[in-house]
Write a protein that holds these residues in place. Structure first.
Motif, PDB file in Angstrom:
ATOM      1  N   ALA A  22     -12.538 -26.197 -39.336  1.00 36.08           N
ATOM      2  CA  ALA A  22     -13.748 -27.018 -39.302  1.00 36.08           C
ATOM      3  C   ALA A  22     -13.877 -27.878 -40.552  1.00 36.08           C
ATOM      4  O   ALA A  22     -14.252 -29.063 -40.471  1.00 36.08           O
ATOM      5  N   ARG A  23     -13.560 -27.309 -41.707  1.00 30.15           N
ATOM      6  CA  ARG A  23     -13.689 -28.089 -42.947  1.00 30.15           C
ATOM      7  C   ARG A  23     -12.666 -29.219 -42.993  1.00 30.15           C
ATOM      8  O   ARG A  23     -12.984 -30.353 -43.408  1.00 30.15           O
ATOM      9  N   ILE A  24     -11.445 -28.956 -42.564  1.00 24.64           N
ATOM     10  CA  ILE A  24     -10.420 -29.999 -42.566  1.00 24.64           C
ATOM     11  C   ILE A  24     -10.767 -31.097 -41.571  1.00 24.64           C
ATOM     12  O   ILE A  24     -10.608 -32.294 -41.858  1.00 24.64           O
ATOM     13  N   GLU A  51     -11.299 -27.927 -57.161  1.00 19.00           N
ATOM     14  CA  GLU A  51     -11.317 -27.132 -58.384  1.00 19.00           C
ATOM     15  C   GLU A  51     -12.028 -25.797 -58.178  1.00 19.00           C
ATOM     16  O   GLU A  51     -11.677 -24.793 -58.805  1.00 19.00           O
ATOM     17  N   GLY A  52     -13.015 -25.784 -57.290  1.00 19.60           N
ATOM     18  CA  GLY A  52     -13.672 -24.522 -56.957  1.00 19.60           C
ATOM     19  C   GLY A  52     -12.691 -23.554 -56.307  1.00 19.60           C
ATOM     20  O   GLY A  52     -12.715 -22.345 -56.579  1.00 19.60           O
ATOM     21  N   GLY A  53     -11.815 -24.089 -55.443  1.00 14.85           N
ATOM     22  CA  GLY A  53     -10.777 -23.252 -54.845  1.00 14.85           C
ATOM     23  C   GLY A  53      -9.804 -22.734 -55.879  1.00 14.85           C
ATOM     24  O   GLY A  53      -9.363 -21.579 -55.824  1.00 14.85           O
ATOM     25  N   ARG A  54      -9.469 -23.580 -56.852  1.00 18.20           N
ATOM     26  CA  ARG A  54      -8.559 -23.147 -57.922  1.00 18.20           C
ATOM     27  C   ARG A  54      -9.189 -21.986 -58.715  1.00 18.20           C
ATOM     28  O   ARG A  54      -8.520 -21.000 -59.038  1.00 18.20           O
ATOM     29  N   LYS A  55     -10.469 -22.121 -59.037  1.00 19.50           N
ATOM     30  CA  LYS A  55     -11.151 -21.068 -59.785  1.00 19.50           C
ATOM     31  C   LYS A  55     -11.198 -19.763 -58.994  1.00 19.50           C
ATOM     32  O   LYS A  55     -11.005 -18.681 -59.554  1.00 19.50           O
ATOM     33  N   ALA A 206      -4.426 -20.540 -45.674  1.00 25.72           N
ATOM     34  CA  ALA A 206      -4.612 -21.985 -45.836  1.00 25.72           C
ATOM     35  C   ALA A 206      -3.592 -22.740 -44.979  1.00 25.72           C
ATOM     36  O   ALA A 206      -2.677 -22.137 -44.407  1.00 25.72           O
ATOM     37  N   PRO A 207      -3.704 -24.061 -44.877  1.00 33.03           N
ATOM     38  CA  PRO A 207      -2.736 -24.839 -44.099  1.00 33.03           C
ATOM     39  C   PRO A 207      -1.370 -24.884 -44.772  1.00 33.03           C
ATOM     40  O   PRO A 207      -1.229 -24.651 -45.983  1.00 33.03           O
ATOM     41  N   ILE A 259      -8.555 -28.422 -49.612  1.00 31.69           N
ATOM     42  CA  ILE A 259      -9.930 -28.076 -49.238  1.00 31.69           C
ATOM     43  C   ILE A 259      -9.922 -27.009 -48.141  1.00 31.69           C
ATOM     44  O   ILE A 259     -10.855 -26.207 -48.038  1.00 31.69           O
ATOM     45  N   GLY A 260      -8.830 -26.979 -47.346  1.00 33.81           N
ATOM     46  CA  GLY A 260      -8.673 -25.875 -46.403  1.00 33.81           C
ATOM     47  C   GLY A 260      -8.485 -24.566 -47.127  1.00 33.81           C
ATOM     48  O   GLY A 260      -9.036 -23.532 -46.733  1.00 33.81           O
ATOM     49  N   LEU A 261      -7.732 -24.599 -48.213  1.00 28.53           N
ATOM     50  CA  LEU A 261      -7.572 -23.400 -49.048  1.00 28.53           C
ATOM     51  C   LEU A 261      -8.904 -22.970 -49.623  1.00 28.53           C
ATOM     52  O   LEU A 261      -9.253 -21.775 -49.588  1.00 28.53           O
ATOM     53  N   ALA A 262      -9.672 -23.919 -50.147  1.00 29.56           N
ATOM     54  CA  ALA A 262     -10.982 -23.587 -50.721  1.00 29.56           C
ATOM     55  C   ALA A 262     -11.886 -22.954 -49.677  1.00 29.56           C
ATOM     56  O   ALA A 262     -12.600 -21.981 -49.954  1.00 29.56           O
ATOM     57  N   ALA A 263     -11.840 -23.496 -48.450  1.00 34.02           N
ATOM     58  CA  ALA A 263     -12.665 -22.941 -47.372  1.00 34.02           C
ATOM     59  C   ALA A 263     -12.226 -21.527 -47.021  1.00 34.02           C
ATOM     60  O   ALA A 263     -13.056 -20.642 -46.767  1.00 34.02           O
ATOM     61  N   SER A 264     -10.925 -21.294 -47.007  1.00 30.56           N
ATOM     62  CA  SER A 264     -10.422 -19.967 -46.701  1.00 30.56           C
ATOM     63  C   SER A 264     -10.834 -18.961 -47.761  1.00 30.56           C
ATOM     64  O   SER A 264     -11.269 -17.842 -47.456  1.00 30.56           O
ATOM     65  N   LEU A 265     -10.735 -19.371 -49.038  1.00 26.92           N
ATOM     66  CA  LEU A 265     -11.021 -18.456 -50.134  1.00 26.92           C
ATOM     67  C   LEU A 265     -12.502 -18.079 -50.218  1.00 26.92           C
ATOM     68  O   LEU A 265     -12.839 -17.065 -50.834  1.00 26.92           O
ATOM     69  N   GLU A 266     -13.364 -18.893 -49.613  1.00 27.39           N
ATOM     70  CA  GLU A 266     -14.801 -18.571 -49.637  1.00 27.39           C
ATOM     71  C   GLU A 266     -15.080 -17.191 -49.061  1.00 27.39           C
ATOM     72  O   GLU A 266     -16.029 -16.518 -49.474  1.00 27.39           O
ATOM     73  N   ALA A 267     -14.261 -16.777 -48.094  1.00 26.53           N
ATOM     74  CA  ALA A 267     -14.504 -15.497 -47.421  1.00 26.53           C
ATOM     75  C   ALA A 267     -13.586 -14.392 -47.931  1.00 26.53           C
ATOM     76  O   ALA A 267     -13.538 -13.314 -47.334  1.00 26.53           O
ATOM     77  N   MET A 268     -12.864 -14.648 -49.012  1.00 31.72           N
ATOM     78  CA  MET A 268     -11.950 -13.641 -49.546  1.00 31.72           C
ATOM     79  C   MET A 268     -12.503 -13.027 -50.824  1.00 31.72           C
ATOM     80  O   MET A 268     -13.129 -13.710 -51.630  1.00 31.72           O
ATOM     81  N   SER A 269     -12.215 -11.756 -50.987  1.00 32.63           N
ATOM     82  CA  SER A 269     -12.650 -11.011 -52.169  1.00 32.63           C
ATOM     83  C   SER A 269     -11.652  -9.884 -52.389  1.00 32.63           C
ATOM     84  O   SER A 269     -10.844  -9.578 -51.500  1.00 32.63           O
ATOM     85  N   PRO A 270     -11.690  -9.248 -53.542  1.00 27.21           N
ATOM     86  CA  PRO A 270     -10.812  -8.087 -53.740  1.00 27.21           C
ATOM     87  C   PRO A 270     -11.014  -7.020 -52.664  1.00 27.21           C
ATOM     88  O   PRO A 270     -10.047  -6.378 -52.234  1.00 27.21           O
ATOM     89  N   GLU A 271     -12.251  -6.883 -52.219  1.00 26.99           N
ATOM     90  CA  GLU A 271     -12.539  -5.886 -51.193  1.00 26.99           C
ATOM     91  C   GLU A 271     -11.911  -6.267 -49.846  1.00 26.99           C
ATOM     92  O   GLU A 271     -11.335  -5.418 -49.147  1.00 26.99           O
ATOM     93  N   SER A 272     -12.017  -7.557 -49.476  1.00 28.86           N
ATOM     94  CA  SER A 272     -11.453  -7.978 -48.195  1.00 28.86           C
ATOM     95  C   SER A 272      -9.933  -7.888 -48.210  1.00 28.86           C
ATOM     96  O   SER A 272      -9.305  -7.565 -47.190  1.00 28.86           O
TER      97      SER A 272
END
Length: 387
Positions: A22-24, A51-55, A206-207, A259-272
């Motif tokens: 959706a983001r792409i 840059e948010g995805g990089r962080k 990510a893509p 930006i696809g990577l950034a969108a994917s990382l939004e839902a990732m965490s050490p727990e996930s």
């Protein structure tokens, strides 16, 4: 294509999460802007999103800072960039038998300028003994390369011990994390690696066309860029910027991918990621249990404990070329797997599958289910029985 079973996640995760697609799509349809090449608000916003995805990625792997994470177009590019640490002088490199051609082929080219290579074979369990690595070190050793987990068998290597050994001897270490980033918790500082390379289109969901290289502080002085050109910063200068990550990120970036990577990382965490690792272990154990009972089907390293492998398995059907088995699975059962050598020829030499044409590789993703594995096992039982 709802009836197709995809079991080639070691190549790339598929399909991508809806949030990524959706983001792409919104970017392509509504924005389509370059990042870091304009001061107008929309271009700045796109740059900030990347840059948010990089962080977020830097945080997930526990990098010292976000600028230690350099974006590349693939894990292959990241590995080639990292191998620039060898310079142009002769030296010695240690590799394991599990390495991918993205390491082996650049090193083969480096051999033309005098670099020597020692391959360390694993023990019976498929794991590389750090003591064997220590024994292979010479006064000329510059680098130790070790894949984190094999893309052929899924075996996880003792990378922490190997990196610590390299650190003690003042040798650089390069970890290929193609099959582990996003699937296993990773802490580059605790691991102690000098360099860690990976694609973003596998475990990070990510893509294609996205990857990264982590560099330990201070290494940028030892690794030249692969290419030079526009970075969107210090454009008035005739030389490449020295600062990270711009030193290595020339040209217009793959904005849809990042930006696809950034969108994917939004839902990732050490727990996930820990949950995904547990899910992969369960699927692997379930699959091994189903395959062990099929006459004529042989799994590579079947007794390796689940905590020592990711969700990647290799098998052979007695008397059959893996490519034939893969074609039958695809055409008659709608099951997609990978066949052949998987770009890791030395692994097949060690496994004894080179003369068989490689293996049938099965690899699991976050969407893989036990019912899909049941269908795979039933299909293989029919195929093995018919031959």
């Amino acid at each position: 294509m709802d009836d197709v079973i995809y079991l080639d996640h070691a190549a790339t995760s598929a399909p991508k999460p809806e949030r990524v697609a959706a983001r792409i799509a919104r970017y392509l349809q509504m924005e389509g802007l370059s990042a870091g090449r304009g001061s107008y608000r929309r271009a700045v916003t796109i740059g900030q999103e990347i840059e948010g995805g990089r962080k977020k990625l830097a945080s997930l792997i526990h990098a010292e800072s976000a600028d230690r994470v350099v974006f590349t177009t693939s894990g292959t590019e990241a590995l080639n960039l990292a191998l620039g640490c060898l310079g142009q002088e002769p030296g010695h490199v240690i590799v394991t038998s599990w390495e991918h051609n993205s390491v082996l082929r650049p090193l083969a080219a480096a051999a033309d300028r005098g670099v020597t290579i020692t391959e360390v074979e694993p023990g019976a369990d498929g794991r590389t003994d750090p003591g064997d690595v220590r024994a292979a070190i010479t006064s000329e050793t510059k680098l130790i390369c070790c894949v984190h987990a094999s893309n052929v068998t899924g075996v996880i290597q003792p990378v922490g011990e190997i990196c610590q050994l390299a650190k003690e001897r003042g040798i650089l270490s390069l970890i290929d994390a193609a099959q582990t980033v996003g699937h296993l918790p990773i802490d580059v500082q605790e691991m102690g690696c000098s360099l860690l390379a990976a694609p973003c289109h596998k475990g990070l969901l990510a893509p294609l066309g996205t990857g990264f290289l982590y560099l330990q502080p201070g290494l940028e002085d030892r690794i030249p860029p692969l290419q030079f050109g526009g970075t969107g910063t210090q454009s008035e200068q005739a030389v490449q910027p020295a600062e990270l990550p711009y030193r290595y990120e020339s040209g217009s970036r793959n904005v849809p991918g990042l930006i696809g990577l950034a969108a994917s990382l939004e839902a990732m965490s050490p727990e996930s990621i820990a949950d995904d690792a547990a899910h992969q272990r369960e699927l692997t154990a379930f699959c091994l249990d189903r395959l062990k009972g099929i006459p004529g089907v042989t799994v590579s390293l079947p007794d390796l404990p689940g905590e020592l492998r990711v969700g990647v398995l290799s098998l052979n059907v007695e008397g059959q070329d893996p490519r034939v088995v893969g074609t039958i699975l695809d055409e008659y059962f709608q099951i997609e797997v990978r066949t052949g050598f998987h770009c890791a020829p030395q692994a097949h030499q060690w496994l004894g599958t080179a003369e068989l044409g490689g293996t049938v590789r099965i690899s699991f993703g976050s969407t893989t289910s036990e019912s899909e594995i049941e269908k795979l096992a039933d299909a293989l039982q029919q195929i093995a029985g018919s031959f």
